[in-house]
Design a protein around this motif. Structure first.
Motif, PDB file in Angstrom:
ATOM      1  N   ALA A 162       0.826  -1.215   0.000  1.00  0.00           N
ATOM      2  CA  ALA A 162       0.000   0.000   0.000  1.00  0.00           C
ATOM      3  C   ALA A 162       0.857   1.261   0.000  1.00  0.00           C
ATOM      4  N   VAL A 163       2.063   1.175   0.585  1.00  0.00           N
ATOM      5  CA  VAL A 163       2.910   2.376   0.659  1.00  0.00           C
ATOM      6  C   VAL A 163       3.251   2.913  -0.731  1.00  0.00           C
ATOM      7  N   PRO A 164       3.852   2.086  -1.626  1.00  0.00           N
ATOM      8  CA  PRO A 164       4.126   2.630  -2.978  1.00  0.00           C
ATOM      9  C   PRO A 164       2.854   2.983  -3.740  1.00  0.00           C
ATOM     10  N   VAL A 165       1.783   2.191  -3.545  1.00  0.00           N
ATOM     11  CA  VAL A 165       0.548   2.471  -4.289  1.00  0.00           C
ATOM     12  C   VAL A 165      -0.038   3.816  -3.859  1.00  0.00           C
ATOM     13  N   ALA A 166      -0.100   4.039  -2.536  1.00  0.00           N
ATOM     14  CA  ALA A 166      -0.649   5.313  -2.046  1.00  0.00           C
ATOM     15  C   ALA A 166       0.216   6.478  -2.510  1.00  0.00           C
ATOM     16  N   ARG A 167       1.553   6.279  -2.491  1.00  0.00           N
ATOM     17  CA  ARG A 167       2.456   7.341  -2.918  1.00  0.00           C
ATOM     18  C   ARG A 167       2.218   7.666  -4.394  1.00  0.00           C
ATOM     19  N   ALA A 168       2.073   6.615  -5.205  1.00  0.00           N
ATOM     20  CA  ALA A 168       1.847   6.840  -6.637  1.00  0.00           C
ATOM     21  C   ALA A 168       0.527   7.577  -6.870  1.00  0.00           C
ATOM     22  N   PHE A 169      -0.511   7.179  -6.126  1.00  0.00           N
ATOM     23  CA  PHE A 169      -1.803   7.864  -6.265  1.00  0.00           C
ATOM     24  C   PHE A 169      -1.687   9.325  -5.825  1.00  0.00           C
ATOM     25  N   LEU A 210     -10.154   4.621  -7.434  1.00  0.00           N
ATOM     26  CA  LEU A 210     -10.188   4.772  -5.979  1.00  0.00           C
ATOM     27  C   LEU A 210     -11.545   4.345  -5.424  1.00  0.00           C
ATOM     28  N   ALA A 211     -12.599   4.594  -6.191  1.00  0.00           N
ATOM     29  CA  ALA A 211     -13.919   4.141  -5.759  1.00  0.00           C
ATOM     30  C   ALA A 211     -13.953   2.611  -5.744  1.00  0.00           C
ATOM     31  N   LEU A 212     -13.327   1.994  -6.757  1.00  0.00           N
ATOM     32  CA  LEU A 212     -13.259   0.528  -6.788  1.00  0.00           C
ATOM     33  C   LEU A 212     -12.484  -0.010  -5.583  1.00  0.00           C
ATOM     34  N   PHE A 213     -11.505   0.762  -5.137  1.00  0.00           N
ATOM     35  CA  PHE A 213     -10.715   0.343  -3.984  1.00  0.00           C
ATOM     36  C   PHE A 213     -11.554   0.299  -2.711  1.00  0.00           C
ATOM     37  N   ALA A 214     -12.698   0.976  -2.721  1.00  0.00           N
ATOM     38  CA  ALA A 214     -13.569   0.927  -1.547  1.00  0.00           C
ATOM     39  C   ALA A 214     -14.484  -0.288  -1.590  1.00  0.00           C
ATOM     40  N   LEU A 215     -14.529  -0.943  -2.753  1.00  0.00           N
ATOM     41  CA  LEU A 215     -15.510  -2.008  -2.965  1.00  0.00           C
ATOM     42  C   LEU A 215     -15.227  -3.290  -2.180  1.00  0.00           C
ATOM     43  N   PRO A 216     -13.978  -3.803  -2.163  1.00  0.00           N
ATOM     44  CA  PRO A 216     -13.757  -5.101  -1.526  1.00  0.00           C
ATOM     45  C   PRO A 216     -14.335  -5.205  -0.127  1.00  0.00           C
ATOM     46  N   LEU A 217     -14.161  -4.159   0.696  1.00  0.00           N
ATOM     47  CA  LEU A 217     -14.664  -4.239   2.066  1.00  0.00           C
ATOM     48  C   LEU A 217     -16.186  -4.227   2.118  1.00  0.00           C
TER      49      LEU A 217
END
Lengths: 236, 535
Positions: free
Chosen positions: B71-78, B91-98
């Motif tokens: 998540a660290v590199p991914v969040a930094r890239a975003f 980013l909306a899709l990233f809220a979906l799994p939970l």
């Protein structure tokens, strides 16, 4: 009904490590501007009188009667806040009608009074609008209309016009001053701008560091040279 | 005290009494069973038990390191790339799994990473042996990372977003290269956010039930929660279940306490002020690769869920009475649980509001509401269910009382989330209107009718939908209490999945997904006051 007298004698209130102590005597019918630096206790003074804060000791007398034990709704007081004076989901007619009956049970006479109040503040024809469909000035006019139908002898203004532009603010001050002159209310108005006091208030009280420094006729107060705190506040 | 306060405190007291009774009842049952007989000490020396505990911690630690580490590199890239097309959607899709029921996610992971899945298929085409076995530790890790990598990314990104614009302006004024920006701006922010994110992910993985039940479950890959379930449902060994449940409780308690308040500073807050342009953004290819890989990792299982559902025989499912029966059961269980949850929450919040109005000392109800809320987070539903399973065993037929237990436990499960939705809304409404209501003598029924109901309609609908979705997607308590006569949608899905009727499972998963997401979408559309108006 003409205005009522307001007397605070040794009213104390503390919040965390900050405290106030008020002694003040306002005669019936005065229009008092409340000025002072931030943290002086201006809003606290109004909240104590309106009953939103409870003093730890002392007495607050309205028309000679101690109101400290009374809940806000039972005090002969209307207070206008800086914002959230109206319920945003209700039209302004309903908002004003709530000033007469919290259950919205209205008689024909009540409806006439509401119509007259809308007339008086210049909002006739806009009764069915919601606050969101009105300008900031119109919203505060609606709040004043409710103060009119509530017909309480003491009106407290906690900077309700601070967010308005200079011209609009002067209009509102004039409206309040007119209503005051018509003999209905004693007024206490918190303001950040000495110009407001000069424009509308017969008297001005200067608060500093949680207490009353001086209460005098507006002109006389601003002319005083002996108050270091006032000089520092006005920056003149 | 006026009539309204008495009413509010009465309601709050009743709510608290119910919540504490349910928690204390389960707890007492567990302790009493454990105390009776020489069972627990024998269980405690059982090497199986410690293997389970070790595996629980081991898989959670690995899942956390992988999720948060990536998540660290991914969040930094975003955070570095704010302009690219599809960023918002991603980013909306990233809220979906939970938000998806865990079973549905497991199905998607199996479709992509399973033995006959896309990944192994691709490997075969490329000439490699299909090497990845999704059943066991690797599958559990994949599913957990799928859940938690997007969560951790969003949490870390929220912190990066809160870096004041002045910092970026300063960085570009000083002509800082990317390494210096990382060292002086990004890493300090991330470092501060990592413990919170890691402890949340660790907690979620320790208490993960469905993933481990479906992808693990063998003697080598069982967590405490699954072992509790197995002890009660298969081995009829309540003493072992109780020992495990108490262990889990201690473990979760230690985790929560050591992590501080896990509900603390976790929510994304909109950053204030204008965002400054960044001058350190050379080398977009690296960011693109990181975002692309993370996007694929999250997207593929989601796509797999849809494609496999399309392939499944929905028409045949549609004429199955078992499915309609399950939908019906799920619906009334979820509705009852959500209603119960809202009633409990309303009681608590009205008492909190009334106690704030009288502001005398530390309000008793506020404190109790907080504690009850976090205690439910510490007490996994399966432990709560296990307690009542053991308690009711002596009273009568467990399976006739099953619906009641499932409804109550589901309601309590949803309580922390519903409190989080409604609490701030009620507090804000009170802040906006409290003084005005007090000065107009607007109280009781009039206040409810004219002010609270119209203002709170929207958060109420959202809370109801959340609570229902949580209950409908739940396979914790129902796994303990489900039976032929009491089958919810996830329970049916689990049965089909367990007997390898993957097509049926895929179809049911789609129905479950549409149901859950539909509820939330519906609540989102409820008409209400969206405009923020200062009156």
């Amino acid at each position: 009904m003409s205005g009522v007298g307001l007397k605070l004698s040794d009213v104390r209130f503390a919040y965390a490590d900050w405290q106030v102590q008020f002694d003040m005597d306002v005669a019936p019918g005065w229009f008092v501007a409340v000025i002072g630096p931030s943290g002086a206790g201006k809003s606290t003074l109004l909240n104590l009188v309106a009953g939103f804060e409870q003093p730890s000791s002392g007495a607050i007398l309205i028309d000679g009667e101690d109101v400290c034990a009374l809940p806000p709704a039972r005090r002969p007081v209307t207070m206008l806040f800086q914002d959230h004076n109206l319920f945003a989901h209700l039209d302004i007619h309903t908002n004003v009608a709530l000033g007469i009956s919290p259950a919205l049970k209205l008689t024909a006479a009540d409806r006439d009074r509401i119509t007259a109040a809308f007339d008086r503040v210049g909002l006739s024809g806009l009764e069915r609008r919601r606050p969101g469909e009105l300008s900031g000035g119109q919203r505060q006019r609606a709040a004043i209309a409710r103060a009119l139908v509530r017909d309480k002898p003491l009106l407290l203004l906690d900077e309700p016009f601070a967010a308005l532009g200079p011209a609009l603010k002067n209009d509102m001050l004039d409206l309040v001053a007119e209503i005051h002159r018509e003999g209905h209310m004693t007024v206490l108005m918190v303001s950040h701008d000495p110009q407001d006091a000069r424009r509308a208030a017969s008297h001005t009280v200067f608060l500093d560091e949680g207490g009353v420094v001086a209460l005098d006729q507006t002109k006389a107060l601003f002319a005083r040279k002996d108050l270091a705190g006032l000089k520092a506040y006005l920056g003149a | 005290m006026n009539r309204e306060s008495i009413f509010a405190f009465g309601g709050g007291g009743l709510s608290l009494a119910i919540i504490w009774t349910v928690i204390a009842g389960a707890f007492a049952a567990l302790v009493m069973t454990a105390a009776g007989g020489e069972g627990p000490s024998a269980t405690l020396s059982d090497p199986y038990l410690w293997r389970v505990v070790r595996f629980t911690l081991w898989q959670a630690a690995l899942s956390t390191i992988l999720s948060v580490g990536f998540a660290v590199p991914v969040a930094r890239a975003f955070a570095r790339r704010r302009g690219f097309a599809g960023r918002r959607v991603l980013l909306a899709l990233f809220a979906l799994p939970l938000a998806l029921p865990a079973l549905v996610v497991v199905l998607g992971v199996v479709e992509v990473w399973g033995r006959t899945g896309w990944f192994n298929g691709l490997a075969e085409v490329a000439g490699f042996e299909p090497a990845l076995n999704v059943y066991g530790l690797s599958g559990i890790l994949l599913a957990h990372v799928f859940f938690n990598l997007p969560l951790a990314t969003r949490l870390l990104l929220a912190h990066l977003d809160r870096v004041p614009a002045e910092n970026w302006r300063l960085a570009s004024q000083l002509d800082m290269p990317a390494t210096a920006v990382w060292r002086f701006i990004e890493w300090p922010v991330l470092k501060a956010a990592l413990p919170g994110a890691a402890s949340l992910v660790f907690m979620l993985c320790v208490t993960s039930f469905t993933v481990v039940l479906t992808l693990g479950g063998g003697p080598r890959a069982t967590t405490i929660e699954v072992a509790i379930y197995q002890a009660l449902r298969f081995d009829f060994d309540p003493v072992r279940a109780v020992t495990l449940a108490l262990l889990q409780l201690v473990l979760c308690g230690v985790l929560v306490i050591s992590a501080g308040r896990i509900t603390g500073d976790m929510q994304a807050q909109p950053s204030l002020g204008k965002r400054a342009a960044r001058a350190d953004l050379d080398g977009w290819i690296g960011d693109a690769v990181v975002i692309g890989l993370a996007g694929l990792f999250v997207l593929l299982p989601l796509v797999a869920i849809v494609t496999s559902a399309v392939r499944s025989d929905l028409a045949r499912l549609a004429v199955e009475t078992a499915m309609w029966q399950a939908i019906f059961t799920s619906t009334w269980v979820a509705l009852s649980a959500a209603a119960l949850c809202l009633i409990l929450t309303a009681g608590l919040l009205s008492a909190v509001r009334a106690s704030q109005r009288r502001h005398a000392g530390k309000p008793f109800f506020e404190w109790n509401t907080d504690v009850a809320g976090s205690l439910i987070l510490v007490m996994p539903p399966i432990v709560l269910g296990a307690g009542w399973f053991v308690l009711l065993r002596g009273v009568g037929d467990i399976f006739t009382l099953a619906p009641l237990v499932v409804i109550i436990v589901n309601a309590l499960m949803a309580l922390p989330f519903v409190l989080r939705v409604l609490g701030p809304a009620v507090a804000q409404a009170n802040l906006d209107h409290g003084r005005l209501c007090a000065s107009l003598d607007l109280a009781g029924w009039n206040r409810l009718r004219l002010v609270d109901w119209p203002v709170l309609q929207r958060p109420l609908a959202l809370a109801l939908a959340f609570a229902m979705a949580l209950s409908i997607g739940d396979l914790g308590v129902i796994a303990l209490f489900g039976s032929e006569d009491f089958t919810t949608l996830p329970f049916l899905l689990y049965q089909r999945f367990g007997t390898y009727r993957i097509d049926d499972a895929a179809g049911l998963a789609l129905i479950l997904t549409v149901y859950c997401l539909g509820l939330i979408a519906l609540a989102d559309r409820v008409r209400g006051e969206r405009r923020k108006v200062t009156g």
